[in-house]
Design an enzyme around this catalytic site. Structure first.
Site, PDB file in Angstrom:
ATOM      1  N   SER A 135     128.279 174.388 -12.182  1.00  0.00           N
ATOM      2  CA  SER A 135     128.216 175.659 -13.057  1.00  0.00           C
ATOM      3  C   SER A 135     127.645 176.646 -12.605  1.00  0.00           C
ATOM      4  CB  SER A 135     127.389 175.305 -14.271  1.00  0.00           C
ATOM      5  OG  SER A 135     127.638 176.443 -15.219  1.00  0.00           O
ATOM      6  N   LYS A 161     133.045 175.852 -12.717  1.00  0.00           N
ATOM      7  CA  LYS A 161     133.092 176.299 -14.156  1.00  0.00           C
ATOM      8  C   LYS A 161     132.322 177.790 -13.772  1.00  0.00           C
ATOM      9  CE  LYS A 161     129.717 175.540 -17.805  1.00  0.00           C
ATOM     10  NZ  LYS A 161     129.077 174.583 -18.849  1.00  0.00           N
ATOM     11  N   LYS A 163     130.445 181.184 -15.678  1.00  0.00           N
ATOM     12  CA  LYS A 163     129.801 181.958 -16.925  1.00  0.00           C
ATOM     13  C   LYS A 163     130.616 182.895 -16.985  1.00  0.00           C
ATOM     14  CE  LYS A 163     126.531 178.742 -18.166  1.00  0.00           C
ATOM     15  NZ  LYS A 163     126.705 177.804 -19.279  1.00  0.00           N
ATOM     16  N   ASP A 188     132.642 179.603 -19.494  1.00  0.00           N
ATOM     17  CA  ASP A 188     131.864 179.222 -20.322  1.00  0.00           C
ATOM     18  C   ASP A 188     131.187 180.611 -20.907  1.00  0.00           C
ATOM     19  OD1 ASP A 188     129.883 178.267 -22.429  1.00  0.00           O
ATOM     20  OD2 ASP A 188     128.858 177.001 -20.707  1.00  0.00           O
ATOM     21  N   GLU A 213     134.976 177.383 -22.967  1.00  0.00           N
ATOM     22  CA  GLU A 213     133.845 176.944 -23.500  1.00  0.00           C
ATOM     23  C   GLU A 213     133.097 177.671 -24.494  1.00  0.00           C
ATOM     24  OE1 GLU A 213     131.690 174.663 -20.867  1.00  0.00           O
ATOM     25  OE2 GLU A 213     129.777 174.402 -21.992  1.00  0.00           O
ATOM     26  N   ASP A 238     130.440 173.299 -27.132  1.00  0.00           N
ATOM     27  CA  ASP A 238     129.242 173.121 -26.605  1.00  0.00           C
ATOM     28  C   ASP A 238     128.051 173.273 -27.934  1.00  0.00           C
ATOM     29  OD1 ASP A 238     126.513 173.026 -25.755  1.00  0.00           O
ATOM     30  OD2 ASP A 238     127.227 174.150 -23.637  1.00  0.00           O
ATOM     31  N   LYS A 262     126.199 167.040 -24.727  1.00  0.00           N
ATOM     32  CA  LYS A 262     124.892 167.007 -24.304  1.00  0.00           C
ATOM     33  C   LYS A 262     123.787 166.164 -24.934  1.00  0.00           C
ATOM     34  CE  LYS A 262     125.344 171.762 -22.315  1.00  0.00           C
ATOM     35  NZ  LYS A 262     124.729 173.293 -22.414  1.00  0.00           N
ATOM     36  N   GLY A 291     125.344 169.745 -18.802  1.00  0.00           N
ATOM     37  CA  GLY A 291     123.893 169.780 -18.446  1.00  0.00           C
ATOM     38  C   GLY A 291     123.044 170.928 -18.806  1.00  0.00           C
TER      39      GLY A 291
HETATM   40  O1  OSB Z   1     126.264 176.429 -21.590  1.00  0.00           O
HETATM   41  O2  OSB Z   1     126.617 174.468 -20.694  1.00  0.00           O
HETATM   42  C1  OSB Z   1     125.695 175.409 -20.624  1.00  0.00           C
HETATM   43  C2  OSB Z   1     122.553 175.613 -18.399  1.00  0.00           C
HETATM   44  C3  OSB Z   1     121.734 175.855 -19.327  1.00  0.00           C
HETATM   45  C4  OSB Z   1     122.119 176.192 -20.709  1.00  0.00           C
HETATM   46  C5  OSB Z   1     123.586 176.117 -21.206  1.00  0.00           C
HETATM   47  C6  OSB Z   1     124.337 175.612 -20.226  1.00  0.00           C
HETATM   48  C7  OSB Z   1     124.129 175.494 -18.919  1.00  0.00           C
HETATM   49  C8  OSB Z   1     125.018 175.222 -17.724  1.00  0.00           C
HETATM   50  C9  OSB Z   1     124.596 174.402 -16.485  1.00  0.00           C
HETATM   51  O3  OSB Z   1     126.278 175.631 -17.851  1.00  0.00           O
HETATM   52  C10 OSB Z   1     124.888 173.312 -16.529  1.00  0.00           C
HETATM   53  C11 OSB Z   1     123.951 172.482 -15.388  1.00  0.00           C
HETATM   54  O4  OSB Z   1     124.703 172.409 -14.274  1.00  0.00           O
HETATM   55  O5  OSB Z   1     123.209 171.848 -15.757  1.00  0.00           O
HETATM   56 MG    MG Z   2     128.182 175.474 -22.296  1.00  0.00          MG
END
Ligand code: OSB
Ligand code: MG
Length: 371
Positions: A135, A161, A163, A188, A213, A238, A262, A291
């Site tokens: 990510s 992925k 952001k 995301d 996402e 999510d 999660k 994660g």
């Molecule tokens: O939205 O998936 C998410 C990290 C912190 C809070 C929200 C998210 C995330 C990530 C990182 O996308 C996922 C990871 O590599 O742990």
């Molecule tokens: Mg997310």
């Protein structure tokens, strides 16, 4: 599971290798609460609370979680017989899923370690290697995004992925696609858009993304359902899925194609299993494991969940080294062949906390005797 005789909490602050920026904020030092439970016979288990330093991803913070665990969850632990009745026993506490999950995960690890079995096998996992992706946070420029992504691809990650947020969406995706036409790619938004942005989000349909996402509000199901009828890219939820009930409502409303599960967000492994079973076995739709920048402890629980049969997309479980120069476990999680991570055969989550390393990052700790 042996009766729990003590609960230990460790508030750690882990420096990230680089800043991680999402539409809701930016992190350089990741806090977490590591939870250790000890059974009557001296066996133990580890869990992790994934709440952040501010109420941005959810309303919980490390401080609310500490308070809820110490003052409300710990006093209820005496009557808990195992991880499966934890939810029922703590049902009087409304919400605070991350606080509950940290303790519940420790109970699962305790149960698995006490029976000498890997956690992933105990919860019904079907594979000993899980498919993972990375990510990538919001970058200052498209050039730096391309640099960062090519580095991860060289390290062996396959699925990327990124952001997104208003102003950082179509351009970065278009540039990534030009440079890497065939990589599995997804975005995301962490709830940064409203339906007024639908036309812009629908432009993403051109770039064959695996999914978008959580484009809309953290507790929305209706706008997601509306948008899902306006665009072709699959919608993944999510933030909006905090319980099995939310997944049932999402199916009824047609809000999502995919769920990112999660354990922290939904209150633990038990609820994660229920959502997995419902979405994959009843609704016949795919899930994957998300994660929250976990340390090696939380990461172990994520790996266990990613071995479940309904996990049909790469999970957000990168190697420990993606975020941390030094993880606090004895065997940091490593990236294996074909963008996978191995689910270890050792009992429980398969790793142990390294006390010397833990000591470096602990800011506060507390031990509670359970009566
Ligand atoms: O939205 O998936 C998410 C990290 C912190 C809070 C929200 C998210 C995330 C990530 C990182 O996308 C996922 C990871 O590599 O742990
Ligand atoms: Mg997310």
């Amino acid at each position: 599971m042996p009766r729990v005789r003590s609960l230990e909490l460790y508030e750690v602050w882990m420096p990230l290798k680089s800043e991680f920026r999402t539409s809701f904020g930016s992190t350089r030092l990741r806090p977490a609460i590591l939870v250790r439970v000890e059974g009557e016979g001296g066996e133990h288990g580890w869990g992790e609370v994934v709440a952040g330093e501010g109420p941005w991803y959810s309303y919980e913070t490390v401080w609310t979680a500490w308070h809820v665990i110490v003052d409300f969850i710990a006093p209820m632990l005496g009557s808990v017989e195992g991880p499966s009745d934890f939810r029922e026993r703590t049902a009087r506490i409304r919400g605070h899923n991350m606080a509950k999950a940290g303790v519940e995960m420790a109970l699962w690890d305790l149960e698995a370690r006490s029976s000498g079995r890997p956690l992933w096998e105990m919860i019904g996992g079907v594979r000993s290697r899980v498919s993972v992706g990375v990510s990538v946070g919001i970058q200052g420029s498209v050039e730096s995004l391309l640099r960062v992504v090519s580095r991860y691809l060289e390290e062996g990650y396959r699925r990327i992925k990124i952001k997104i947020e208003p102003g950082w969406d179509v351009e970065p995706v278009k540039s990534l696609r030009r440079e890497f036409p065939d990589i599995p790619l997804q975005v995301d938004a962490n709830a940064a858009y409203t339906l007024l942005d639908a036309p812009r989000l629908a432009e993403l349909d051109k770039y064959s993304l695996l999914m978008i996402e959580q484009p809309f509000s953290h507790d929305d199901l209706v706008e997601h359902a509306d948008f899902r009828r306006m665009a072709r890219t699959p919608i993944c939820l999510d933030e909006s899925i905090k319980s099995l009930g939310d997944a049932v409502a999402a199916l009824r409303l047609g809000s999502a194609d995919i769920i990112n599960i999660k354990p922290g967000r939904v209150g633990g492994i038990g609820e994660a299993l229920s959502i997995h079973d419902f979405w994959s076995m009843k609704a016949h739709k795919p899930v994957w494991i998300g994660g929250m920048l976990e340390t090696g402890v939380g990461r172990g629980h994520l790996v266990a969940l990613a071995t479940l049969p309904g996990v049909a997309y790469p999970s957000d479980i990168s190697a420990s080294s993606r975020y941390y120069s030094e993880d606090i476990v004895d065997k940091p999680w490593e990236l294996g062949p074909d963008s996978t991570i191995e689910a270890r055969r050792d009992p429980g989550i398969g790793v142990e906390v390294d006390e010397a390393k833990l000591r470096k990052y602990v800011k506060k700790s507390r031990k509670i005797t359970i009566k």
